[in-house]
Design an enzyme around this catalytic site. Sequence first.
Site, PDB file in Angstrom:
ATOM      1  N   ASP A 140       0.814  -1.209   0.000  1.00 22.88           N
ATOM      2  CA  ASP A 140       0.000   0.000   0.000  1.00 22.88           C
ATOM      3  C   ASP A 140       0.852   1.265   0.000  1.00 22.88           C
ATOM      4  OD1 ASP A 140      -2.238  -1.631   0.169  1.00 22.88           O
ATOM      5  OD2 ASP A 140      -2.253  -1.576   2.368  1.00 22.88           O
ATOM      6  N   LYS A 141       0.235   2.348  -0.403  1.00 18.55           N
ATOM      7  CA  LYS A 141       0.917   3.649  -0.468  1.00 18.55           C
ATOM      8  C   LYS A 141       1.630   3.981   0.838  1.00 18.55           C
ATOM      9  CE  LYS A 141      -0.048   8.620  -0.836  1.00 18.55           C
ATOM     10  NZ  LYS A 141      -1.090   9.657  -1.065  1.00 18.55           N
TER      11      LYS A 141
END
Length: 304
Positions: A140-141
């Site tokens: 994820d970011k």
Amino acid sequence: MSEKITLIVPEGAAEVRIDKYISDNIAQLTRSAVQALIKSGNVFVGGASVTKSFKIQTGDTIDILLREPQPLDAVPENIPLNIVYEDDDLLVVNKPKGMVVHPAHGNYNGTLVNALLYHCGDRLSGINGVIRPGIVHRIDKNTSGLLIVAKNDSAHIKLSEQIRVHSFTREYEAVAVGSFKETEGTIDAPIGRNRIERKKMCVTQENSKNAVTHYSVIRQYGGFAHVRLRLETGRTHQIRVHLAYIGHPVLGDDLYGKPYKGLEGQCLHARKIGFIHPTTGEYMEFTSDLPDYFVSILNKLERM
């Protein structure tokens, strides 16, 4: 821009699958196109999003949003990369917190893929298309840490197979909220997309896939815990969903828990990665030191 089409289910059409009903009644939409719209959260019944297997009832109001497609084309960008290992078949990259892996709605530039295209040129696998070249798996970011990138299709296929049969090592560390009664354990709970909030995943028996996470507590801090996690499967948001499911969301996770002052997103780091090299057959393993933001959180908990 988007166009909304509304259908009201007449008598005699009850108990039909919604994907079939829509494709039968809107000539421009094939059944696969309808399923894609449903998967992306653009089909609603009575205001709530549904799954493709949803059975319609007489009088149901179906809203279909047809959004104008946003053209995507990943372009090379001279963005520094922290490359832990590289050869003719693959790279192991240490992704910083805050970097998106590939271009998508709202993040068309500054992604890991943009950086990879600059660094590798056309030496990336094409299996996942032009938007995700070389991307074997994602993080994820706001998760930092290690991920692997394939430079050719053969390496991509062999690495993906290792993930599929669970021979691919992925170990994370996180700070979780709450005190654990059991200092180690396994969370075996299927994960699927949340029917109401389409950006979220959840533990569910409906349209889900099996998901297994093993955890052990490194240290407890009185209301918080430093935890090591090993993925047996690799579902979207798996660690974040599983820890929230057992009542210990990742610190700072504003999707499955609560924001934490001074921390952008969740305190989660992909610490270790291991795999069999697709050409040499050698097992390779890499680790990444905890980044500054993570160490800062631990130091703050130590002083509490």
